[in-house]
Motif scaffolding. Sequence first.
Motif, mmCIF file in Angstrom:
data_model
loop_
_atom_site.group_PDB
_atom_site.id
_atom_site.type_symbol
_atom_site.label_atom_id
_atom_site.label_comp_id
_atom_site.label_asym_id
_atom_site.label_seq_id
_atom_site.Cartn_x
_atom_site.Cartn_y
_atom_site.Cartn_z
ATOM 1 N N UNK A 53 29.841 16.113 3.638
ATOM 2 C CA UNK A 53 30.969 15.359 3.083
ATOM 3 C C UNK A 53 30.808 14.161 2.885
ATOM 4 N N UNK A 54 31.561 13.645 1.756
ATOM 5 C CA UNK A 54 31.264 12.128 1.610
ATOM 6 C C UNK A 54 31.865 11.124 2.741
ATOM 7 N N UNK A 55 31.013 10.239 3.075
ATOM 8 C CA UNK A 55 31.290 9.440 4.349
ATOM 9 C C UNK A 55 30.739 9.909 5.534
ATOM 10 N N UNK A 56 30.215 11.121 5.588
ATOM 11 C CA UNK A 56 29.652 11.578 6.852
ATOM 12 C C UNK A 56 28.154 11.820 6.675
ATOM 13 N N UNK A 57 27.561 11.115 7.480
ATOM 14 C CA UNK A 57 26.011 11.468 7.308
ATOM 15 C C UNK A 57 25.432 12.514 7.846
ATOM 16 N N UNK A 58 24.346 13.161 7.145
ATOM 17 C CA UNK A 58 23.695 14.221 7.795
ATOM 18 C C UNK A 58 22.918 13.572 9.082
ATOM 19 N N UNK A 59 22.816 14.462 10.120
ATOM 20 C CA UNK A 59 22.047 13.855 11.133
ATOM 21 C C UNK A 59 20.778 13.675 11.055
ATOM 22 N N UNK A 77 31.318 -6.315 5.329
ATOM 23 C CA UNK A 77 31.153 -4.684 4.861
ATOM 24 C C UNK A 77 30.940 -4.514 3.579
ATOM 25 N N UNK A 78 31.735 -5.509 2.634
ATOM 26 C CA UNK A 78 31.600 -5.288 1.259
ATOM 27 C C UNK A 78 30.052 -5.431 0.866
ATOM 28 N N UNK A 79 29.446 -6.580 1.570
ATOM 29 C CA UNK A 79 27.912 -6.612 1.346
ATOM 30 C C UNK A 79 27.150 -5.657 1.776
ATOM 31 N N UNK A 80 27.247 -4.861 2.852
ATOM 32 C CA UNK A 80 26.425 -3.799 3.346
ATOM 33 C C UNK A 80 26.637 -2.607 2.317
ATOM 34 N N UNK A 81 27.914 -2.579 2.060
ATOM 35 C CA UNK A 81 28.079 -1.414 0.866
ATOM 36 C C UNK A 81 27.335 -1.710 -0.346
ATOM 37 N N UNK A 82 27.476 -2.708 -0.676
ATOM 38 C CA UNK A 82 26.775 -2.950 -2.103
ATOM 39 C C UNK A 82 25.322 -2.779 -1.964
ATOM 40 N N UNK A 83 24.663 -3.102 -0.701
ATOM 41 C CA UNK A 83 23.233 -2.614 -0.290
ATOM 42 C C UNK A 83 23.214 -1.198 -0.294
ATOM 43 N N UNK A 84 24.018 -0.395 -0.144
ATOM 44 C CA UNK A 84 24.012 1.178 -0.320
ATOM 45 C C UNK A 84 24.378 1.594 1.123
ATOM 46 N N UNK A 85 24.820 0.643 2.121
ATOM 47 C CA UNK A 85 25.259 1.369 3.265
ATOM 48 C C UNK A 85 26.502 2.296 3.114
ATOM 49 N N UNK A 86 26.659 3.311 4.139
ATOM 50 C CA UNK A 86 27.983 4.239 4.075
ATOM 51 C C UNK A 86 28.573 4.149 5.184
ATOM 52 N N UNK A 87 30.061 4.440 5.188
ATOM 53 C CA UNK A 87 30.882 4.485 6.611
ATOM 54 C C UNK A 87 30.965 5.735 6.971
ATOM 55 N N UNK A 88 30.551 5.885 8.280
ATOM 56 C CA UNK A 88 31.038 7.170 9.074
ATOM 57 C C UNK A 88 32.154 7.118 9.845
ATOM 58 N N UNK A 89 33.203 7.808 9.422
ATOM 59 C CA UNK A 89 34.735 7.855 9.964
ATOM 60 C C UNK A 89 34.617 8.168 11.357
#
Length: 110
Positions: A53-59, A77-89
């Motif tokens: 699911x979006x925002x949830x990484x595969x193990x 956080x915006x800089x990390x997001x622009x580099x391609x990082x994703x948030x795991x809620x």
Amino acid sequence: MTSTPPFDPPYKASTVLEDGSVKWMEVRADGSMVETSAPAAAMPEAGSAPAPRSGQPAPSSQSGRAVTVLNVPFAEKEEAKQLGARWDPKRRKWYVPAGVDAAPFARWTA
């Protein structure tokens, strides 16, 4: 807050039951509901693994590489997001998805 959906019937809605299974209902224009199958977009193709699911990484990625967890301050956080990082809620952490070069994220690695 209104209890009506922001779209017109017919539409499909899901409910998670106590045993963890999902029940799909089609809501019709007259307000009646009929049990139905999941919409095509919600069902994985035969023989394929379910997509995360979006925002949830595969193990781990399909190549066996694990995702990289990051310690990103809120102000960055915006800089990390622009580099391609994703948030795991669930973990409440940023991560580098499998297949993305982790080198630009070196300052946030744990």
